[in-house]
Write a protein that holds these residues in place. Structure first.
Motif, short mmCIF file in Angstrom:
data_model
loop_
_atom_site.label_atom_id
_atom_site.label_comp_id
_atom_site.label_asym_id
_atom_site.label_seq_id
_atom_site.Cartn_x
_atom_site.Cartn_y
_atom_site.Cartn_z
N LEU A 321 0.83 -1.20 0.00
CA LEU A 321 0.00 0.00 0.00
C LEU A 321 0.87 1.26 0.00
CD1 LEU A 321 -2.75 -1.11 2.56
CD2 LEU A 321 -3.00 -0.91 0.08
N THR A 322 1.99 1.20 0.71
CA THR A 322 2.92 2.34 0.71
C THR A 322 3.53 2.54 -0.66
OG1 THR A 322 3.42 1.94 3.05
CG2 THR A 322 4.95 3.33 1.83
N PHE A 323 3.88 1.44 -1.34
CA PHE A 323 4.42 1.53 -2.69
C PHE A 323 3.46 2.27 -3.62
CE2 PHE A 323 7.10 -2.61 -2.24
CZ PHE A 323 8.05 -1.90 -1.52
N ILE A 324 2.15 2.07 -3.42
CA ILE A 324 1.16 2.74 -4.28
C ILE A 324 1.35 4.25 -4.20
CG2 ILE A 324 -1.31 3.26 -4.51
CD1 ILE A 324 -1.82 0.31 -3.71
N GLY A 325 1.55 4.77 -2.98
CA GLY A 325 1.76 6.20 -2.83
C GLY A 325 3.15 6.65 -3.27
N LEU A 326 4.18 5.85 -2.96
CA LEU A 326 5.54 6.26 -3.26
C LEU A 326 5.89 6.15 -4.73
CD1 LEU A 326 7.51 4.64 -0.28
CD2 LEU A 326 6.79 7.03 -0.53
N ARG A 327 5.35 5.16 -5.42
CA ARG A 327 5.71 4.94 -6.82
C ARG A 327 4.85 5.76 -7.78
NH1 ARG A 327 9.25 3.95 -4.24
NH2 ARG A 327 9.92 1.94 -3.48
N ALA A 328 3.71 6.26 -7.32
CA ALA A 328 2.84 7.07 -8.16
C ALA A 328 3.37 8.50 -8.23
CB ALA A 328 1.41 7.06 -7.63
N SER A 329 3.16 9.16 -9.36
CA SER A 329 3.63 10.53 -9.54
C SER A 329 2.55 11.56 -9.26
CB SER A 329 4.16 10.72 -10.97
OG SER A 329 3.14 10.42 -11.92
N SER A 330 1.32 11.12 -8.97
CA SER A 330 0.22 12.04 -8.66
C SER A 330 -0.83 11.29 -7.85
CB SER A 330 -0.42 12.57 -9.95
OG SER A 330 -1.11 11.52 -10.62
N ALA A 382 10.65 -11.75 -4.88
CA ALA A 382 11.33 -11.30 -6.10
C ALA A 382 10.68 -10.03 -6.65
CB ALA A 382 11.31 -12.41 -7.15
N PHE A 383 9.33 -10.01 -6.67
CA PHE A 383 8.65 -8.80 -7.14
C PHE A 383 8.89 -7.63 -6.19
CE2 PHE A 383 5.94 -11.85 -9.58
CZ PHE A 383 6.22 -11.32 -10.84
N GLY A 384 8.99 -7.92 -4.90
CA GLY A 384 9.28 -6.88 -3.92
C GLY A 384 10.63 -6.24 -4.14
N ALA A 385 11.60 -7.04 -4.58
CA ALA A 385 12.94 -6.51 -4.84
C ALA A 385 12.92 -5.47 -5.96
CB ALA A 385 13.89 -7.65 -5.21
N TYR A 386 12.00 -5.63 -6.91
CA TYR A 386 11.85 -4.64 -7.99
C TYR A 386 10.94 -3.49 -7.58
CZ TYR A 386 14.17 -7.77 -11.31
OH TYR A 386 15.09 -8.55 -11.96
N ALA A 387 9.81 -3.81 -6.93
CA ALA A 387 8.87 -2.77 -6.54
C ALA A 387 9.45 -1.84 -5.50
CB ALA A 387 7.59 -3.41 -5.99
N GLY A 388 10.44 -2.31 -4.72
CA GLY A 388 11.02 -1.50 -3.65
C GLY A 388 12.05 -0.49 -4.10
N ARG A 389 12.37 -0.45 -5.39
CA ARG A 389 13.35 0.51 -5.88
C ARG A 389 12.82 1.94 -5.76
NH1 ARG A 389 14.16 -1.53 -11.76
NH2 ARG A 389 11.93 -1.91 -11.44
#
Length: 396
Positions: A321-330, A382-389
């Protein structure tokens, strides 16, 4: 430098409190019915498949409604959309509590639609109004969501046995959305235009599905949903197959829900100090693998494995859920990504429990289902290793 007036501070406190109270409704009204399924099945004479539909229906509603949530918010505004979510949850609770079998299923589906709107839009609201506190507020609402679910599961059976019956116990869960409504109504006075989530919403909705980073976030969160709902759905049966009593299995089931809430306290404090989240994403995903393998190989230590799995799964959900906010640009892109991730995730979750149950029926034990959950947890890592960048999805 922006000056924060006392009036603005009070508005933010009311807004945050309203968000947290909405979060309390997003799991308890769904999972609170689980301890009463035997009573419901007995009262209505339902088959096992029909009873299982009460668990699957909300997940299907989540999958179908989640992609629509960002568009609804773009048209009527995010505050009004969350108000609509609460009204749907209240209506669904009322419908399923009426003494008509068809309304039991209808109400359950309506509750799922309301929860789907709330699930998708809360991350977008946090991105819009609290962009600098995404991890902290995501952890806070995840904690309140898990705590409310544990409280609801603990209360419904005593309520049902004290003379209210299962219908009265399920109707009592309406206290959660009614309280949230009371504190959310002040937000209706705000003059946010429906376009607040950005005018380019349609572009974001289409483009998000073509982003590799969006898919990495989606599958990290989606695989966690699949594994969590398999374990939350079958843990009592798994434990009883290893010799635990029904009461012991029920207690561990409640412990699992508390364990999933606990990371809401710790994870935001850790995320605040990390430039990216790759290593912690891999770590908590592998905790899910350890928990499921432990249940298979050493079931006598089920309390330990339940705690490890619950903490890992809860932490993975908070990270996703945090990735949703951090990876989005708006803010709108956050809502669109949230819709994508939760649509795919809950579609996977709806398939997981019946598939693992069928494997158990075919093989006669839970070894292969638990092993598959462990392997899926490794894939999730494995997906977390990419999503966490530390990067954002392109705004194009």
């Amino acid at each position: 430098m922006i000056k924060v007036t006392p009036s603005l501070a009070r508005q933010n406190i009311v807004l945050i409190l309203g968000m947290l109270l909405i979060a309390t409704t997003l799991r308890v009204t769904f999972t609170g019915a689980a301890p009463l399924l035997d009573a419901i099945r007995s009262d209505y004479g339902l088959s096992t498949a029909q009873t299982g539909l009460l668990t699957t229906l909300p997940l299907l509603a989540f999958a179908l409604v989640s992609p629509l949530a960002a568009g609804i918010a773009r048209r009527i505004g995010i505050e009004r959309s969350l108000l609509l979510a609460l009204l749907l949850i209240c209506a669904g609770i009322a419908l399923r509590s009426l003494p008509v079998p068809a309304l039991l299923f209808t109400g359950t589906a309506v509750i799922g639609c309301g929860i789907a709107l709330g699930n998708v839009l809360l991350p977008g609201l946090i991105k819009r109004d609290f962009a600098g506190q995404v991890a902290k507020l995501t952890g806070a609402y995840s904690l309140t969501m898990g705590a409310a679910a544990a409280l609801g599961s603990a209360l419904v059976v005593p309520l049902a046995l004290s003379g209210f019956g299962w219908r009265g116990a399920l109707l009592a869960l309406m206290a959660f959305p009614l309280l949230a409504l009371l504190f959310w109504l002040p937000q209706m006075r705000k003059q946010h235009m429906p376009a607040t989530l950005t005018a380019s919403g349609g572009l974001h909705n289409r483009g998000i599905w073509r982003s590799s980073l969006a898919w990495q976030v989606t599958l990290f969160l989606g695989l966690n949903s699949l594994i969590y709902y398999v374990i939350i759905g079958w843990l009592p049966a798994i434990l009883q197959s290893y010799g635990y009593s029904e009461a012991q299995a029920g207690s561990l089931h409640g412990l699992l829900q508390l364990a999933t809430a606990a990371p809401g306290i710790l994870i935001p404090l850790i995320l605040h100090r990390l430039r990216d989240q790759r290593y912690i994403a891999v770590l908590v995903a592998l905790m899910c693998a350890v928990g499921t393998v432990g249940l298979w190989l050493l079931p006598s230590q089920a309390i330990l494995w339940t705690l490890i799995f619950g903490f890992g799964s809860g932490a993975t959900m908070i990270l996703g859920l945090t990735f949703i906010g951090l990876r989005a640009s708006s803010a709108h892109q956050a809502a669109a990504l949230s819709g994508m991730a939760q649509s795919v995730g809950y579609l996977l979750a709806a398939c997981g429990p019946p598939l693992m149950g069928s494997l158990h029926d075919t093989l006669g034990d839970w070894h292969l289902p638990l092993l598959l959950c462990a392997l899926l947890s490794a894939l999730m890592a494995a997906f977390g290793a990419y999503a966490g960048r530390d990067q954002e999805i392109s705004a194009r």
